[in-house]
Scaffold this motif. Sequence first.
Motif, mmCIF file in Angstrom:
data_model
loop_
_atom_site.group_PDB
_atom_site.id
_atom_site.type_symbol
_atom_site.label_atom_id
_atom_site.label_comp_id
_atom_site.label_asym_id
_atom_site.label_seq_id
_atom_site.Cartn_x
_atom_site.Cartn_y
_atom_site.Cartn_z
ATOM 1 N N ILE A 77 0.846 -1.202 0.000
ATOM 2 C CA ILE A 77 0.000 0.000 0.000
ATOM 3 C C ILE A 77 0.877 1.246 0.000
ATOM 4 C CG2 ILE A 77 -1.593 1.349 1.432
ATOM 5 C CD1 ILE A 77 -2.992 -0.879 -0.056
ATOM 6 N N ALA A 78 2.002 1.209 0.723
ATOM 7 C CA ALA A 78 2.899 2.368 0.763
ATOM 8 C C ALA A 78 3.425 2.690 -0.624
ATOM 9 C CB ALA A 78 4.059 2.091 1.721
ATOM 10 N N GLN A 79 3.849 1.677 -1.361
ATOM 11 C CA GLN A 79 4.351 1.913 -2.718
ATOM 12 C C GLN A 79 3.234 2.441 -3.619
ATOM 13 O OE1 GLN A 79 5.994 -1.453 -4.869
ATOM 14 N NE2 GLN A 79 6.732 -0.165 -6.534
ATOM 15 N N ALA A 80 2.043 1.884 -3.476
ATOM 16 C CA ALA A 80 0.892 2.338 -4.275
ATOM 17 C C ALA A 80 0.615 3.821 -4.033
ATOM 18 C CB ALA A 80 -0.340 1.505 -3.954
ATOM 19 N N SER A 81 0.771 4.256 -2.776
ATOM 20 C CA SER A 81 0.471 5.647 -2.424
ATOM 21 C C SER A 81 1.474 6.628 -3.031
ATOM 22 C CB SER A 81 0.449 5.817 -0.901
ATOM 23 O OG SER A 81 1.748 5.669 -0.362
ATOM 24 N N ARG A 82 2.644 6.125 -3.468
ATOM 25 C CA ARG A 82 3.671 7.002 -4.044
ATOM 26 C C ARG A 82 3.568 7.108 -5.562
ATOM 27 N NH1 ARG A 82 6.796 4.269 0.013
ATOM 28 N NH2 ARG A 82 7.671 2.807 -1.500
ATOM 29 N N ILE A 83 2.639 6.391 -6.167
ATOM 30 C CA ILE A 83 2.498 6.430 -7.623
ATOM 31 C C ILE A 83 1.812 7.723 -8.043
ATOM 32 C CG2 ILE A 83 1.469 5.288 -9.632
ATOM 33 C CD1 ILE A 83 1.554 2.660 -8.035
ATOM 34 N N SER A 84 2.417 8.436 -8.987
ATOM 35 C CA SER A 84 1.798 9.664 -9.504
ATOM 36 C C SER A 84 0.458 9.311 -10.145
ATOM 37 C CB SER A 84 2.701 10.309 -10.548
ATOM 38 O OG SER A 84 3.978 10.543 -10.017
ATOM 39 N N GLY A 85 -0.593 10.045 -9.778
ATOM 40 C CA GLY A 85 -1.912 9.797 -10.356
ATOM 41 C C GLY A 85 -2.791 8.909 -9.490
ATOM 42 N N VAL A 86 -2.216 8.351 -8.405
ATOM 43 C CA VAL A 86 -3.021 7.568 -7.451
ATOM 44 C C VAL A 86 -3.219 8.437 -6.220
ATOM 45 C CG1 VAL A 86 -3.137 5.477 -6.043
ATOM 46 C CG2 VAL A 86 -2.080 5.384 -8.313
ATOM 47 N N ASN A 87 -4.465 8.848 -5.973
ATOM 48 C CA ASN A 87 -4.703 9.782 -4.865
ATOM 49 C C ASN A 87 -5.165 9.056 -3.594
ATOM 50 O OD1 ASN A 87 -7.583 9.456 -4.965
ATOM 51 N ND2 ASN A 87 -7.618 10.786 -6.770
ATOM 52 N N PRO A 88 -5.225 9.756 -2.445
ATOM 53 C CA PRO A 88 -5.600 9.116 -1.175
ATOM 54 C C PRO A 88 -6.948 8.398 -1.210
ATOM 55 C CG PRO A 88 -4.645 11.266 -0.757
ATOM 56 C CD PRO A 88 -4.787 11.149 -2.236
ATOM 57 N N ALA A 89 -7.907 8.932 -1.981
ATOM 58 C CA ALA A 89 -9.225 8.274 -2.074
ATOM 59 C C ALA A 89 -9.086 6.897 -2.721
ATOM 60 C CB ALA A 89 -10.183 9.143 -2.883
ATOM 61 N N ASP A 90 -8.249 6.802 -3.749
ATOM 62 C CA ASP A 90 -8.008 5.512 -4.414
ATOM 63 C C ASP A 90 -7.375 4.522 -3.441
ATOM 64 O OD1 ASP A 90 -8.865 6.520 -6.953
ATOM 65 O OD2 ASP A 90 -6.920 7.481 -7.191
ATOM 66 N N ILE A 91 -6.448 5.009 -2.638
ATOM 67 C CA ILE A 91 -5.765 4.145 -1.657
ATOM 68 C C ILE A 91 -6.753 3.634 -0.618
ATOM 69 C CG2 ILE A 91 -4.021 4.113 0.185
ATOM 70 C CD1 ILE A 91 -2.827 4.067 -2.621
ATOM 71 N N SER A 92 -7.652 4.497 -0.174
ATOM 72 C CA SER A 92 -8.665 4.089 0.826
ATOM 73 C C SER A 92 -9.551 2.971 0.277
ATOM 74 C CB SER A 92 -9.534 5.288 1.219
ATOM 75 O OG SER A 92 -8.755 6.282 1.820
ATOM 76 N N ILE A 93 -9.973 3.117 -0.962
ATOM 77 C CA ILE A 93 -10.830 2.098 -1.593
ATOM 78 C C ILE A 93 -10.059 0.782 -1.740
ATOM 79 C CG2 ILE A 93 -12.026 1.475 -3.736
ATOM 80 C CD1 ILE A 93 -12.578 4.569 -4.031
ATOM 81 N N LEU A 94 -8.790 0.899 -2.140
ATOM 82 C CA LEU A 94 -7.941 -0.284 -2.312
ATOM 83 C C LEU A 94 -7.756 -1.013 -0.982
ATOM 84 C CD1 LEU A 94 -6.081 -2.037 -4.063
ATOM 85 C CD2 LEU A 94 -4.262 -0.353 -3.697
ATOM 86 N N LEU A 95 -7.542 -0.240 0.088
ATOM 87 C CA LEU A 95 -7.367 -0.828 1.420
ATOM 88 C C LEU A 95 -8.605 -1.598 1.858
ATOM 89 C CD1 LEU A 95 -5.486 1.784 3.658
ATOM 90 C CD2 LEU A 95 -4.987 -0.653 3.494
ATOM 91 N N VAL A 96 -9.752 -0.968 1.683
ATOM 92 C CA VAL A 96 -11.023 -1.611 2.066
ATOM 93 C C VAL A 96 -11.201 -2.903 1.276
ATOM 94 C CG1 VAL A 96 -13.538 -1.385 1.973
ATOM 95 C CG2 VAL A 96 -12.143 0.526 2.795
ATOM 96 N N TYR A 97 -10.920 -2.848 -0.020
ATOM 97 C CA TYR A 97 -11.075 -4.012 -0.901
ATOM 98 C C TYR A 97 -10.219 -5.183 -0.415
ATOM 99 C CZ TYR A 97 -11.378 -6.673 -5.279
ATOM 100 O OH TYR A 97 -11.607 -7.642 -6.221
ATOM 101 N N ILE A 98 -8.980 -4.881 -0.080
ATOM 102 C CA ILE A 98 -8.060 -5.935 0.372
ATOM 103 C C ILE A 98 -8.480 -6.471 1.738
ATOM 104 C CG2 ILE A 98 -5.672 -6.404 1.113
ATOM 105 C CD1 ILE A 98 -4.792 -4.389 -1.071
#
Length: 629
Positions: free
Chosen positions: A598-619
């Motif tokens: 998740i940390a690496q995903a959060s550093r990708i340009s174009g991936v915002n905090p809302a996307d990370i939150s959804i990804l976390l919930v999904y996992i």
Amino acid sequence: MPKFEAGTYDVIVIGAGHAGAEAGLAAAAMGAKTLVLTINLDMIAFMYCNPSIGGPAKGIVVREIDALGGVMGKVIDRTHIQMRMLNTGKGPAVRALRAQADKVLYQQEMKRLMEEQENLSLHQGMVEELIVEDGEVKGVITQVGAVYRSNTVIVTTGTFLRGEIILGDLKYSSGPNNQQPSLKLADNIKELGFDMVRFKTGTPPRVNSKSIDYSKTEIQPGDDVPRAFSYETTEFIMDQLPCWLTYTSAETHEIINENLHLSPMYSGMIKGTGPRYCPSIEDKVVRFNDKPRHQIFLEPEGRNTSEVYVQGLSTSLPEHVQRRMIASVPGLENAEMMRAGYAIEYDAIVPTQLWPTLETKKIRNLYTAGQINGTSGYEEAAGQGLMAGINAAARSLGKEEVILSRSDAYIGVLIDDLVTKGTNEPYRLLTSRAEYRLLLRHDNADMRLTEIGYKIGLVDEERYAKFLEKKEKIENEITRLRGIILKPNETTQALIREIGGSELKDGIHAVDLLKRTEVNYEHIERLTPSEVQLTDEMKEQIEIIVKYEGYINKSLQQVEKLKKMEDKKIPDLIDYDAISGIATEAKQKLKTVRPLSIAQASRISGVNPADISILLVYIEQGKIAKLSS
């Protein structure tokens, strides 16, 4: 050309520049049977551009390479003509060593180390094809039909892939310094499906030292105290050669502006993207047209040559224009140009196609390191080469691979930036790229990385024992200072008055007195000498740890928070298209990079905090487990 079997290895390294040398030496030292193939054995670790090692961020990388068991630091310590610590008036996070190299001695010393390394074979040969079967690399084929089999392959081709030298309106196929370019391998890599980019770098002219009027320049001497990159260096070169500082003139700028139409950069001949932080002189004059002059450093290329590198005058203007430019610089009015500057274009792969181990995502057991990954600089190349060598050898020998985090090392920052964000220009490591730069200091590289070097077999028992002794002495001395109370007696007050501080009203712990700006460890030593002998390096580290304790602890807390995100792994089987709510751009980037956490995903340009939150919930909802069952 008929093919023939030429040998079988654990690791094959293509190229023997700064990346290839570190990769080959590391793999062999770990016990892997290693072959290094290079176009020209006389050009191993050759400095095609600036004959120097180190500088801000880069110098710390060299210390990290050494702490892990690499060799760049040792080689420059044995072959430099000048050594300086930069930014001594600033905080410890930006201090770094820089050495001027004797480029011939450096290259010879690196070749000697490689020739003497057990398990390492050096062969001269042009690799034209990678052997790939079922998505896995199996070896290489050279120009003469030699087939070398191996478990893993590391490509470290620098600027040789479809290299083209450009000088004025002259453009021809060549590697740097008129070496043979690598054409068929470039085509082969593209045929294997890798996305490629075209980058450009350049080099300035060289002039004859005997023709320079040094009276019109400012001397830039080395430090008069012993300095070294390697923690193992015990003999120091004190017979140093100076560099010299001069400046461009109004006439220089006028010559450049009058001839911009002849510059390949502005005529459209150069298609590749150049390095933003190392621009050509014509680019500097155009972009910073309000500046009346630019710095020019005259740097000797060695003890046994008259060639002087004209740092700051990188250009691809025609040779006749370069001659006029040089003559317009104070001190160079009568300078004899021995080599013209030039630009070089080359192919690089898009680095988001790599895992953090530097293995390619497309082809298993194939690794890439150095300028082929879109970086610039010898130090960045060597750091990648070391990690690729470690990981290729580990894969071949069935050992655990090593990934350095952003809080472990500048090398970790470099690789994470490349594989997570990619780069649209030749990447240069800067201190500003590291969010934990107070943790990633010049002085503590061994404390951060020696343990790792020891575990993988690149740091021997004797060196490791010395490291543990040093670590214990530092920790014990800080503990001692925490327990000692200095009373406001005449001795203490006299010293405080001497250094311009405020006298004590009550007793104070020695560690708290050391936190004062005007107080250094030597002052504390005068008041309460240690019973244990400490080196200057240990004293420096004690002082930094104590003075910056609050900032360091804050950084460590941030690292601990990040570690929780790093520990949240993203399963291999995840289908980003199946996750509703994530933005289209974010899905595309996530599928390209395929982050491991998740940390690496959060550093990708174009991936915002809302996307990370959804990804976390999904996992966390366990949907991945259902998909894989």
